[in-house]
Structures are given as C-alpha cells and as structure tokens.
Design an enzyme around this catalytic site. Structure first.
Site, PDB file in Angstrom:
ATOM      1  N   LYS A  19      -1.625  -1.118  -3.662  1.00  0.00           N
ATOM      2  CA  LYS A  19      -3.207  -0.172  -4.030  1.00  0.00           C
ATOM      3  C   LYS A  19      -1.671   1.037  -3.979  1.00  0.00           C
ATOM      4  O   LYS A  19      -1.031   1.053  -3.091  1.00  0.00           O
ATOM      5  CB  LYS A  19      -4.079  -0.288  -2.617  1.00  0.00           C
ATOM      6  CG  LYS A  19      -4.613   1.057  -2.319  1.00  0.00           C
ATOM      7  CD  LYS A  19      -5.404   0.678  -0.849  1.00  0.00           C
ATOM      8  CE  LYS A  19      -6.458   1.667  -0.966  1.00  0.00           C
ATOM      9  NZ  LYS A  19      -7.248   1.763   0.285  1.00  0.00           N
ATOM     10  N   LYS A  43       0.663  -1.114  -0.049  1.00  0.00           N
ATOM     11  CA  LYS A  43       0.031   0.017  -0.084  1.00  0.00           C
ATOM     12  C   LYS A  43       0.763   1.840   0.137  1.00  0.00           C
ATOM     13  O   LYS A  43       1.591   1.351   1.355  1.00  0.00           O
ATOM     14  CB  LYS A  43      -0.546  -0.041   1.037  1.00  0.00           C
ATOM     15  CG  LYS A  43      -2.145   0.735   1.475  1.00  0.00           C
ATOM     16  CD  LYS A  43      -2.931   1.271   2.237  1.00  0.00           C
ATOM     17  CE  LYS A  43      -3.818   1.953   2.184  1.00  0.00           C
ATOM     18  NZ  LYS A  43      -4.384   1.811   3.605  1.00  0.00           N
TER      19      LYS A  43
END
Length: 337
Positions: A260, A206
């Site tokens: 992400k 992330k």
C-alpha cells in the site's frame, strides 16, 4: 517457388512477435494475466445512523454508508461475486481521544457493522483493520504520548481490538498501523481467544505516501493529524527495507501480505511475491482512485479503460488480488463480458 524472404526476416531471424498479436483469438490464447471478479476486495466507509448514503467529495462515486445501507451494498457485492469487503469507520468526533479507546468498545460502529454484514451476507469475507487513526483525536495510527507514537502500548491495544473484531465475525484482521511485533502479538491473541481460523492480512509494506489524502477526508482525520507518520510508515525511497518488513511479518505468522499504495509500488509487489510463498495483495488507495476518476470526468483519459488496465497491471506484477474502490464497477463490467 519465388523466395519471398524479406529483409525483416533476416534481421529478426524469422522471429516475428506480431504473429501472436494478429487477431483477437490469438491475443486471447496467449494472454498471460487475467483479471476476474475473484481478484476484487471492496473497501467501504461506515458512518453512524440509519438510512445514510453520504457522498465523499474527494472520491467521486464513493459514499459513507450507515450500517443498514452497508448491508444492502454488500448484498449487491456478493451477488456480483466479489469475495470480500474491507470496512473503515468514520466515528463521531466526541468518541475520539488520545488513545483511540473506542476501538475497544465491543459495540462500536466497526464491530456492529461486521456483525450485521455477517448475519445478512454470511458468504462474503469481512476484513477489518485495527489501526487507531479512525478512533484517535490526533489522527495517528497508534497511541500518542508526548510527541511519540508508542509502539508496545499500541500493540497491546490492537491485540485486544483484534480479538473483539474476531468476536464480532471478522474473517481477516488487517493491521495497518505498522507497529513492530504486531503480527505475532495479534496471532497469539487470536489463538488464545479461540480464533485460530481468523486470518491476518498484514499491511506488510505501507509507505508514507501522498496518495492517502482522499481516504483521510473519508474518515475525517485530514484536519486532525499532528505532524506526519514517517516514524512508523516506510519511506517511499526504501525497497529493501520494505522487503525486510514483509519478511518479519511472514516470520510472525501473517497469512497474506499487502502492498500500500498500489500502482507506484508494483516493484514491491513483484519482489515480495517472488520472495515469499504467500498470497500478495495491493491496495489501490484513494489517491489512485480519485486521480483516475478526476481525469476521466475531465475527458483527459478513457476512465473505464484505465481502470481495467491498472487493475490488470497488479495481476501482472504478481498480485493475487486488489483492494479497490472500483470493485463493484469492475464486477459489473466483468459480468457483462
């Protein structure tokens, strides 16, 4: 017989790439990557109350839904063949505090929604997050002590939250707060509580990205965030560090890995798919979605074509599926084909 060999035949050694592109049927025969409804996970936003469908200005076409409306929407998603949803709550401001304590309320908005959805639509997968940002008064994903997001205390809390979410019916815990050791701790906590069948989809990579803005509006954290998240999210500059993060999550027991944001990090999708024998998912985040929507609304791009093209790119990069706010729209389109 007249020799019809052309200069191009000599140059290419009689290898012409366009032979396989000459007609629709040949293009379909040799297509390498395909997008199906089975590749889609639909993220939805939740709000307290009943009968509420509240449009999110920064995300055209997306609304915050009360639990009853969420159940109706998930029924439609299941009927379209979408395998799973991911839920994100926008709780009342007076329930948010420094430690995100409401995440430990067994009857909080997120857990109520999970129970209601699983009761009404048992054949769809429910994925829940244990990050604290929807529950904190400062907008960070963990517990804030002074100026520091404390790692170990946050991990202890997200383990408790994960067990409660599993108790409510969550099928997959997707921890996005990026604390060290969280995957192994959650796995141990779930197993100790008898939830051996509940999976973990790790937000393995992330990144500290500018693409999250509309999401933060959706869960009402945009005006709350103090400072930034650089001390726990990965720098967009660091690909090798991202792979190392994913490797640790694999060792700790992750069942699936997520990248992400999505499209700006296709190289990371490919690298972790090649490195680990686990399913890999990309999250086409709010900023990616809103860019396509905004450009489409202005007529700058063919929105539907770009929507489908970007999702297909995730498949080409090795992803097994995509979390996307386009999921229902795409599922309807695929059903018409």
């Amino acid at each position: 017989m007249t020799d019809k060999t052309h200069l191009v035949d000599d140059i290419t050694g009689h290898r012409r790439m366009r032979r396989n592109r000459k007609a629709d049927w040949t293009r379909r025969l040799v297509q390498e990557s395909r997008l199906t409804v089975d590749d889609l996970i639909w993220p939805i936003f939740l709000v307290p109350g009943t009968g509420i469908s509240e449009p999110i200005p920064a995300m055209p076409g997306v609304s915050r839904l009360s639990v009853d409306r969420a159940v109706e929407a998930v029924k439609e998603a299941a009927d379209l063949g979408i395998p799973a949803i991911a839920t994100f709550p926008n709780i009342e401001m007076d329930l948010r505090d420094q430690t995100g304590s409401n995440i430990l309320d067994a009857n909080n908005l997120l857990n109520r929604a999970t129970a209601a959805i699983k009761a009404a639509v048992p054949n769809i997968g429910v994925i829940t997050d244990v990050a604290l940002d929807p529950f904190t008064s400062h907008g960070h994903d963990g517990i804030l002590r002074g100026d520091e997001i404390v790692n170990d205390e946050t991990v202890e809390q997200v383990v408790k939250a994960a067990v409660m979410q599993a108790d409510s019916g969550s099928d997959i815990i997707a921890p996005s707060e990026m604390m060290d050791g969280r995957i192994g701790a959650i796995r141990r906590g779930l197993d100790a509580a008898g939830h051996q069948s509940v999976g973990i989809m790790s937000y393995a990579t992330k990144f500290s990205s500018g693409y999250y803005g509309p999401y933060r509006e959706a869960i009402s954290t945009a005006g709350l965030l103090k400072g930034d998240k650089n001390s726990y999210y990965i720098s967009p500059a660091n690909g090798t560090e991202a792979v190392r993060d994913a490797a640790l999550d694999v060792e700790e027991g992750a069942d699936m890995l997520m990248v992400k944001p999505g499209l700006p990090y296709l190289d990371i999708c490919w690298r972790i798919k090649e490195a680990f024998s686990l399913p890999v998912f990309a999250y086409q985040v709010s900023g990616e979605y809103s860019q396509i929507k905004a450009a489409g609304m202005q007529g700058f791009i063919d929105e539907e074509r770009v929507m489908m093209e970007t999702l297909l790119c995730f498949k080409r990069a090795g992803c097994d599926g995509i979390l996307t706010y386009f999921a229902v729209e795409v599922a309807r389109k695929l059903a018409r084909q």
